[in-house]
Write a protein that holds these residues in place. Sequence first.
Motif, short mmCIF file in Angstrom:
data_model
loop_
_atom_site.label_atom_id
_atom_site.label_comp_id
_atom_site.label_asym_id
_atom_site.label_seq_id
_atom_site.Cartn_x
_atom_site.Cartn_y
_atom_site.Cartn_z
N ALA A 38 0.71 -1.33 0.05
CA ALA A 38 0.04 0.21 -0.09
C ALA A 38 0.95 1.32 0.02
O ALA A 38 0.39 2.37 -0.35
N ALA A 39 2.17 1.16 0.60
CA ALA A 39 2.98 2.26 0.59
C ALA A 39 4.36 1.83 0.85
O ALA A 39 4.69 0.83 1.37
N ILE A 40 5.32 2.79 0.63
CA ILE A 40 6.63 2.55 0.79
C ILE A 40 6.93 3.69 1.94
O ILE A 40 6.78 4.70 1.74
N ILE A 41 7.74 3.18 3.12
CA ILE A 41 8.52 4.27 3.95
C ILE A 41 9.84 4.00 3.81
O ILE A 41 10.42 2.96 4.14
N SER A 42 10.57 5.28 3.56
CA SER A 42 11.77 5.09 3.19
C SER A 42 12.58 6.51 3.35
O SER A 42 11.64 7.38 3.19
N LYS A 43 13.77 6.66 3.40
CA LYS A 43 14.56 7.99 2.87
C LYS A 43 14.24 7.97 1.29
O LYS A 43 13.91 6.99 0.68
N PRO A 44 14.24 9.41 0.91
CA PRO A 44 13.62 9.63 -0.50
C PRO A 44 15.02 9.20 -1.52
O PRO A 44 15.43 10.37 -2.22
N GLY A 83 3.30 2.26 -8.83
CA GLY A 83 2.25 3.00 -8.42
C GLY A 83 2.02 2.70 -6.70
O GLY A 83 1.04 2.62 -6.35
N ILE A 84 3.34 3.08 -6.16
CA ILE A 84 3.30 2.77 -4.75
C ILE A 84 3.32 4.14 -4.12
O ILE A 84 4.48 4.79 -4.29
N SER A 139 5.72 17.62 -4.55
CA SER A 139 5.11 18.61 -5.15
C SER A 139 4.47 18.13 -6.50
O SER A 139 3.35 18.43 -7.03
N CYS A 140 4.80 16.76 -6.85
CA CYS A 140 4.26 15.84 -7.92
C CYS A 140 2.64 15.30 -7.56
O CYS A 140 2.10 14.75 -8.12
N GLY A 141 2.84 15.34 -6.24
CA GLY A 141 1.54 14.48 -5.26
C GLY A 141 1.79 13.09 -5.60
O GLY A 141 0.85 12.24 -5.17
N PHE A 142 3.12 12.46 -5.41
CA PHE A 142 3.34 11.18 -5.38
C PHE A 142 3.74 10.56 -4.07
O PHE A 142 3.98 9.56 -3.81
N ARG A 173 -5.49 8.40 -2.48
CA ARG A 173 -5.39 9.33 -3.55
C ARG A 173 -3.87 9.81 -4.14
O ARG A 173 -4.04 9.93 -5.42
N ILE A 174 -2.82 9.47 -3.62
CA ILE A 174 -1.48 9.31 -3.89
C ILE A 174 -1.36 8.43 -4.96
O ILE A 174 -0.90 8.69 -6.11
N TYR A 175 -2.01 7.25 -4.78
CA TYR A 175 -1.90 6.16 -5.84
C TYR A 175 -2.37 6.50 -6.99
O TYR A 175 -2.08 6.29 -7.94
N ARG A 176 -3.79 7.15 -7.10
CA ARG A 176 -4.33 7.43 -8.14
C ARG A 176 -3.60 8.67 -9.06
O ARG A 176 -3.52 8.60 -10.40
N ARG A 177 -2.95 9.37 -8.35
CA ARG A 177 -2.24 10.43 -8.90
C ARG A 177 -0.96 9.90 -9.47
O ARG A 177 -0.70 10.11 -10.69
N LEU A 178 -0.45 8.70 -9.07
CA LEU A 178 0.77 8.20 -9.54
C LEU A 178 0.16 7.22 -10.60
O LEU A 178 0.92 7.25 -11.88
N LEU A 179 -0.72 6.59 -10.75
CA LEU A 179 -1.31 5.79 -11.78
C LEU A 179 -1.66 6.75 -13.08
O LEU A 179 -1.42 6.69 -14.10
N GLU A 180 -2.22 8.13 -12.85
CA GLU A 180 -2.44 9.10 -13.83
C GLU A 180 -1.10 9.36 -14.46
O GLU A 180 -1.03 9.35 -15.86
N GLN A 181 -0.05 9.73 -13.73
CA GLN A 181 1.23 9.93 -14.33
C GLN A 181 1.69 8.71 -15.13
O GLN A 181 2.25 8.90 -16.31
N ARG A 182 1.67 7.55 -14.49
CA ARG A 182 2.22 6.31 -15.20
C ARG A 182 1.71 6.07 -16.49
O ARG A 182 2.38 5.60 -17.26
#
Length: 371
Positions: A278-284, A296-297, A318-321, A340-349
Amino acid sequence: MNSSPVTLLASGNSLGAYIPAIHLYTYLQGRNVCTDIHVLENLYHKEVRLKIRSTKEAFHADFSVARMGHKLAKPVDSSLDEEAVLRLLHGWKQAGVFRFVVFTGFWIPILERYKQEADDSLDIQLIRLDAWDTPSFKVHKQLYPGYDNVWLYESSKLSPSSYIASDDVEPLPYAQRAGRILIHGGGWGIGTYASTISELRRLGYGLDVIVYDPSEVDEDDGITRYFGTKPSWDPWSRDALGRHTFPPMVRYVRIGGVLREFPFEDYSAYTDLMRNCAAIISKPGGATLNDSLSHGIPFVMLEPFGDHELHNSAYWESCGFGIQFAEWKAQDFSKHHLERIYRRLLEQRSKINHFGEEYLCSRKQQLRLTK
């Protein structure tokens, strides 16, 4: 294109400059493109390679030491075995190698030498997987403008240009995912990721934790799962067939104080685990940005390591990802926000192509123009 081999230049010092290269190697090989890959550390003096593991352990143990090491980055010329470099340059010239895709700036001085020896003009792309100069490029700031720099994340454009993966499979629909959270500290296991584990466990989240060392594996609670790379593996090593490979991954389970290991059949099992989270938690880090976009994570970002990761974090948000961990916490760890972030990623992808596809198309076009 098949008759023009592509040479990928990676580094094992950072998995962020290794894993994407192996992904691209796998993708191109799967399309019958003759592809070779070199890892910079194989050109180091042996004693320098041996010190890398102790440096990684020091960085893992103390994030402040890692940040200081980042600031002290310098060219690797003194680490190189001149005989190994000469053998490589001679081999390239004998084989007529002229196409390169480069994942770390530390290769630039070697490419400068090859430019002087090569009979024909070279096709060299520097792949920039961060939104800002990493140390390997920063130390060669006078040289890299003379190359074709391919920025996947241009700060002036809040729209990544492409992604790199072993295939072009679409992201798994969010509703079909298991809802688990993947937590890691990058290839060196650095950062503040460990402090998030107990907090999320108390909230009942299913966690998949990538540990740097098996000693970090807690007693099995039936919810939290632990994984890692086999400790004996180094990115600059080759398998029995002489190939560079993805890290051999292992699942760890500790029951009654006894640690057991369950090796993955291959790296695709780990990729499937990522695709399902559902998500990744890490340094960027740049490679984790690529994972986020490729699959799409949603990316929950921790404290950055260096200026390049600070820019990565600002860019992804800023990209909403992605979202800062502190902000996600302030939202009571909202699952709806992650979706919501997933949907933004999917749109860009859906708007961009695999870098490998873009690369092959551009090379085919060049070939037609030269006929």
